[in-house]
Motif scaffolding. Structure first.
Motif, PDB file in Angstrom:
ATOM      1  N   GLU A   1      10.507  -8.588  -5.669  1.00 51.17           N
ATOM      2  CA  GLU A   1       9.271  -8.582  -4.886  1.00 51.17           C
ATOM      3  C   GLU A   1       9.388  -7.642  -3.690  1.00 51.17           C
ATOM      4  OE1 GLU A   1       6.397 -11.647  -2.400  1.00 51.17           O
ATOM      5  OE2 GLU A   1       8.020 -12.458  -3.617  1.00 51.17           O
ATOM      6  N   ARG A   2      10.517  -7.657  -3.005  1.00 47.68           N
ATOM      7  CA  ARG A   2      10.717  -6.770  -1.858  1.00 47.68           C
ATOM      8  C   ARG A   2      10.683  -5.307  -2.288  1.00 47.68           C
ATOM      9  NH1 ARG A   2       9.598 -10.758  -0.316  1.00 47.68           N
ATOM     10  NH2 ARG A   2      10.408 -12.100   1.299  1.00 47.68           N
TER      11      ARG A   2
ATOM     12  N   TYR B   1       9.112  -4.078  -4.924  1.00 42.16           N
ATOM     13  CA  TYR B   1       7.730  -3.754  -5.293  1.00 42.16           C
ATOM     14  C   TYR B   1       6.899  -3.463  -4.046  1.00 42.16           C
ATOM     15  CZ  TYR B   1       3.010  -4.135  -7.090  1.00 42.16           C
ATOM     16  OH  TYR B   1       1.697  -3.883  -7.410  1.00 42.16           O
ATOM     17  N   HIS B   2       7.016  -4.322  -3.059  1.00 45.72           N
ATOM     18  CA  HIS B   2       6.229  -4.142  -1.838  1.00 45.72           C
ATOM     19  C   HIS B   2       6.658  -2.897  -1.054  1.00 45.72           C
ATOM     20  CE1 HIS B   2       3.748  -7.644  -2.207  1.00 45.72           C
ATOM     21  NE2 HIS B   2       4.814  -8.394  -2.421  1.00 45.72           N
ATOM     22  N   SER B   3       7.908  -2.460  -1.219  1.00 41.96           N
ATOM     23  CA  SER B   3       8.354  -1.252  -0.524  1.00 41.96           C
ATOM     24  C   SER B   3       7.750   0.006  -1.145  1.00 41.96           C
ATOM     25  CB  SER B   3       9.881  -1.154  -0.523  1.00 41.96           C
ATOM     26  OG  SER B   3      10.371  -0.788  -1.795  1.00 41.96           O
TER      27      SER B   3
ATOM     28  N   ARG C   1       4.630  -0.062  -3.250  1.00 35.06           N
ATOM     29  CA  ARG C   1       3.219  -0.145  -3.638  1.00 35.06           C
ATOM     30  C   ARG C   1       2.333   0.556  -2.605  1.00 35.06           C
ATOM     31  NH1 ARG C   1       0.721  -6.027  -2.083  1.00 35.06           N
ATOM     32  NH2 ARG C   1       1.028  -5.685   0.121  1.00 35.06           N
TER      33      ARG C   1
END
Length: 77
Positions: free
Chosen positions: A13-14, A16-18, A20
Motif C-alpha cells: 500500500e505504501r 502504491y501511494h508513493s 499513484r
C-alpha cells in the motif's frame, strides 16, 4: 497495527501511494524497495499484484525513467 497484521500488504500500500497520481514520492519508493529487498520484497510484490491488479515492476517502469528506473527494476527483479 496494520504493519503488524499484514506486513507485505502494508508495504504494498505504501509503495502504491508513493507512485499513484501525478509525481512520485521518491524517498518513500527508494526507502521501501532498498530496505525490504533482502527481507520480504517477493511477498510484497505478490501482495501488490493481488491488491492493485498490476505488477510492482510495471508501475515503477511507468512512473520513473533513466538510470533511476533501471536501478529500481533490477532490485525488484
Amino acid at each position: 497495527v496494520q504493519c503488524a497484521l499484514n506486513r507485505p500488504a502494508f508495504f504494498a500500500e505504501r509503495l502504491y501511494h508513493s507512485m499513484r497520481g501525478a509525481g512520485t514520492d521518491d524517498s518513500t519508493l527508494i526507502r521501501i524497495v532498498v530496505t525490504r529487498s533482502e527481507i520480504d520484497l517477493v511477498q510484497i510484490k505478490q501482495m501488490f499484484t493481488q491488491m492493485y491488479q498490476k505488477t510492482l515492476a510495471t508501475m515503477i517502469a511507468s512512473d520513473t525513467s533513466g538510470d533511476y528506473r533501471r536501478l529500481l527494476l533490477s532490485i525488484v527483479g
